[in-house]
Structures are given as structure tokens and as C-alpha cells.
Design a protein around this motif. Sequence first.
Motif, short mmCIF file in Angstrom:
data_model
loop_
_atom_site.label_atom_id
_atom_site.label_comp_id
_atom_site.label_asym_id
_atom_site.label_seq_id
_atom_site.Cartn_x
_atom_site.Cartn_y
_atom_site.Cartn_z
N VAL A 165 0.85 -1.20 0.00
CA VAL A 165 0.00 0.00 0.00
C VAL A 165 0.88 1.24 0.00
O VAL A 165 0.59 2.22 -0.71
N LEU A 166 1.96 1.22 0.78
CA LEU A 166 2.90 2.34 0.77
C LEU A 166 3.44 2.58 -0.63
O LEU A 166 3.47 3.72 -1.11
N ARG A 167 3.86 1.52 -1.31
CA ARG A 167 4.41 1.66 -2.66
C ARG A 167 3.36 2.19 -3.62
O ARG A 167 3.64 3.07 -4.45
N GLN A 168 2.13 1.70 -3.52
CA GLN A 168 1.08 2.14 -4.43
C GLN A 168 0.65 3.58 -4.13
O GLN A 168 0.23 4.31 -5.04
N ALA A 169 0.77 4.00 -2.89
CA ALA A 169 0.51 5.40 -2.56
C ALA A 169 1.60 6.29 -3.16
O ALA A 169 1.31 7.36 -3.72
N ILE A 170 2.86 5.85 -3.06
CA ILE A 170 3.97 6.61 -3.64
C ILE A 170 3.79 6.77 -5.14
O ILE A 170 4.07 7.83 -5.71
N ASP A 171 3.30 5.74 -5.79
CA ASP A 171 3.13 5.78 -7.25
C ASP A 171 2.10 6.83 -7.68
O ASP A 171 2.06 7.21 -8.86
N GLN A 172 1.28 7.30 -6.74
CA GLN A 172 0.27 8.31 -7.07
C GLN A 172 0.72 9.73 -6.74
O GLN A 172 0.03 10.70 -7.04
N GLU A 173 1.89 9.87 -6.12
CA GLU A 173 2.35 11.18 -5.67
C GLU A 173 2.81 12.07 -6.83
O GLU A 173 3.41 11.58 -7.79
N GLU A 174 2.56 13.36 -6.67
CA GLU A 174 3.18 14.33 -7.56
C GLU A 174 4.57 14.67 -7.03
O GLU A 174 5.50 14.92 -7.78
N GLU A 175 4.70 14.69 -5.71
CA GLU A 175 5.98 14.88 -5.03
C GLU A 175 5.89 14.15 -3.70
O GLU A 175 4.80 13.84 -3.22
N PRO A 176 7.05 13.82 -3.07
CA PRO A 176 7.02 13.04 -1.83
C PRO A 176 6.12 13.67 -0.78
O PRO A 176 6.21 14.86 -0.50
N ASP A 177 5.24 12.86 -0.18
CA ASP A 177 4.24 13.32 0.76
C ASP A 177 4.39 12.53 2.05
O ASP A 177 3.97 11.37 2.14
N LEU A 178 4.99 13.13 3.07
CA LEU A 178 5.29 12.44 4.32
C LEU A 178 4.02 11.92 5.00
O LEU A 178 3.98 10.77 5.46
N VAL A 179 2.99 12.75 5.06
CA VAL A 179 1.75 12.34 5.75
C VAL A 179 1.10 11.16 5.04
O VAL A 179 0.68 10.18 5.68
N LEU A 180 1.00 11.22 3.73
CA LEU A 180 0.40 10.12 2.97
C LEU A 180 1.19 8.84 3.16
O LEU A 180 0.61 7.75 3.36
N ARG A 181 2.51 8.93 3.13
CA ARG A 181 3.33 7.72 3.26
C ARG A 181 3.20 7.09 4.65
O ARG A 181 3.08 5.86 4.77
N TRP A 182 3.21 7.92 5.68
CA TRP A 182 3.03 7.37 7.03
C TRP A 182 1.65 6.73 7.16
O TRP A 182 1.51 5.65 7.74
N ALA A 183 0.62 7.40 6.64
CA ALA A 183 -0.73 6.84 6.74
C ALA A 183 -0.83 5.52 5.99
O ALA A 183 -1.49 4.57 6.46
N ALA A 184 -0.20 5.42 4.83
CA ALA A 184 -0.24 4.18 4.06
C ALA A 184 0.45 3.05 4.81
O ALA A 184 -0.07 1.91 4.88
#
Length: 461
Positions: free
Chosen positions: A260-279
Amino acid sequence: MNLEDTTRKVIDSLDIDGLLERFDEPLYLVGGSVRDAILGRLGTDLDFTTPARPEKVKAILEDWAETVWDTGIEFGTVSAAYRGQQIEITTFRADNYDGHSRNPEVAFGDTLEGDLIRRDFRINAMALEMHTREFHDPMGGVTDLFKGVIDTPATPEQSFHDDPLRMLRAARFASQLGFDVAPRVRQAMEEMSAEINRITVERVAMELDKLILGQHPETGIDILVETGLMEHIFPEIPALLMSPDEHAQHKDVYAHSKQVLRQAIDQEEEPDLVLRWAALLHDIGKPDTRDTQDGRVSFHHHEVVGAKLARKRLRKLKYPKSVIEQVGQLVYLHMRFYGFGENQWTDSAVRRYVADAGELLPRLHKLVRADCTTRNKKKAARLARTYDQLLDWIDEIQAKEDLARVRPDLDGNEIMEILDLKPGPDVGRAWSFLKELRLEEGPLDREVAIAKLRHWWETQK
């Protein structure tokens, strides 16, 4: 790779006109700057070392740079800004550690090799002399760089005893570079993992963030879990390695969380710390909520438990309140979508979904989509289709109702006037009632809102 050509190109690319002319002692580009230059990823943060003492370095920089600050001068470091670059020049060091804290007894050295051998890893123990263009690599850092391995100049036991934070830095560099740690380094991390407790939680959190924001965070996370370090700093993550039930009715939660972390990263426009921690943390409530009945495994309300666990751990690591609340709310909301099937959403449910997410809604969209890791193509397509329908519904209602700012149809002053109230708890209760009414029924005509408010108030009496 021709190192001579590489070093020449690196020196020619640096925007430090006039600095070398002011130095009558050797000046070396060093550490991570050399590593990144060889990898073709040199940025605007440049690290140098020199035998010149700090006071002399400061005088040179004040005569050359746009801004100079000496907050690190007691450790031999003087910093400067020049044409959008941040430059740090540190006098050769030959530090001694007391074995209790990570703060060394600062001692200035006289040789480049003595300075390089004290550094954390061999890939960070290379230097490039700016005047002569001579490349120095006494520890074999280039070999490690080409092998994709992280190893220490001295023994890892001595290195980690001096500064246990280096164990986290090993995992962080693995995340940023996609490297692995050398077998002897991994063994030392396993044996010395408890030493990380000597490090302040603020420094631990800083390294964790750099790891999470790396290009390969799964690699760094695996290293911390496998060596036992994560058990000391974020035990809820290794707890995801739950034993499968005898019928294998639930997926590997740890592997799922990394995916899920990897798939969240694949949707980023730029690195997003909050999204990555939540994933990464979205399912940390599952170990505490796992239940088996009639041969079936369930994790009821794991999102509620997970949100509490995430907030509690991030508080212990002294994260900013905004990060704690945002990560916690995303974990709490990540299952909301699954409470509805195709064509089962209502206007009221859509309003509440948007209102509860607030400014986190774009991140919630990415998290929910990333949470689909099923190999069943039909199920994945159905989930994607359902979420697409939800987004269309949100857009449709947003166009009519301005969902981003859902508020009651009457404000506090109007409530007090209509109900003949003075400021106090009753006004807040009435406001909450109207907010719920707004979410349930959408915008109301003023007279309708007043009539419903008065009827509600009569029932309260």
C-alpha cells in the motif's frame, strides 16, 4: 566509469567562483557530496573539509559568501549561502566518544585520512581535492558504491558504539539509494539494536522521516524490522508480522502495508510524508482486533484502534501535532469507503465523507486506491469502478453545494436570536444539530431551517 572525467566535471559544475582563490590550504569536497556526484545526483548542499581552522574558514567565507553563520563552529563547521547553494566547511576532525551519548569530544585533526575513517560509512568517506583535482578513497567507498552495499570504515561494532544513530542512517541510506547493508553491518545492528535507546526520539524521528521519504522506503523498513531496531522505535510496525491463521484467510498484513505504501507513492506528484506514514500505518490496528469465529478471521474497528495507536506512537516520537492528527485521521477514515457498495452511497453519506476528510480528502482518495492490493482482477476493477462513481458523485454535489465549506444554514447569532438564548453550551448544541441537518439533507431554505431548529429545541425542553 572514468573517475578522472567524473571529478573534473564535478569541479567544473560547482558554482563557487572565487572561493578556491581565497584558500591557501587544501579544500576537499567530501562525504555525501562526493557520493552523490559519482551517482550523478549532486544537489545544492555542498560539504567540504579542510585542515584550516574554523576561525580562518569563517574569515574566508565572510569575504566571499552572501550569508555566513557559525552556529556549528564549536564542532569545526562554518556554513554559508552562495548563489542558491548551502555550503558547509568543516575542519578535519579526530573525535573521541564516551560510549554513553552520541556527542563526541571534539578534536581537530591534521590528516584527511584520519578525518575520513571516523565517518559513518565508506560510501561517505571519499574526498575530492578542489585545487589538484585528486580523488581520495582510502576506505574503498567507490567499490561499495558500485556494489550497492553500505559498510563502515572501521568495524560496525565500534562505529555503532560511538554513535548508535548510524544504525538508523544505514537503513535510511538503503531507502534513499536502494542499497543493502553489508552482512557484518546487519549482524552488528541485530546484536546492538537496543543501543538505539541512547538516541533522543527527535533524532530518531528525523531519520525515520528521511527513510520514509526515500525512493525505496520498503527496503529501509525491512532492514529495521529484520534487525530488531524497529521493535525499539516503532513496535507497532513489526507487530504486523502476524502468524497466518490455519486456513490462511487473511493476507500478510506486513507485506500488504508495504505494498500500500508503494502504491501510494506511485500516485504522488511529489514526496508526501503524511500520505506515506498513513499508508504504512493504516492497518496497525489489526493485531489488536484480530478475531476468529466460525473459522473466519475478522478485524472489526481496526481503523479506530489503529488511529489511536498511530497518534500515541507519533506523540512519543514528538512529531508535530499537525502530522499526528493528519496521519491519525487518514488511518481512521481509510475504511469508510468500504462501508458502501456500488450504488449504495447517498447524498448524506457523500457529504459526511467529504466533511470528515476536510483538507485531507485528496490524500484519502490516494490512500483508499492504494489499499486495493487484491490479485483478483475482477474485484480490483469493481473497487476502482465504485470509487470512480464516488468521485463523480462528490463532483456533482460539490458543484451544487460547495462541500469544502459545509456549515449550518444559520450562524450562532441567528440561533441566539431565534431561540432567545444567551451565549453558552445550548448555542453549541443547536449549532451541532444544524450541522448534522445540513449534512443529512443538504442546503435548506432559511424558513425551513428555522422551523426545524425550533422543533428540535422544543424536543430538547
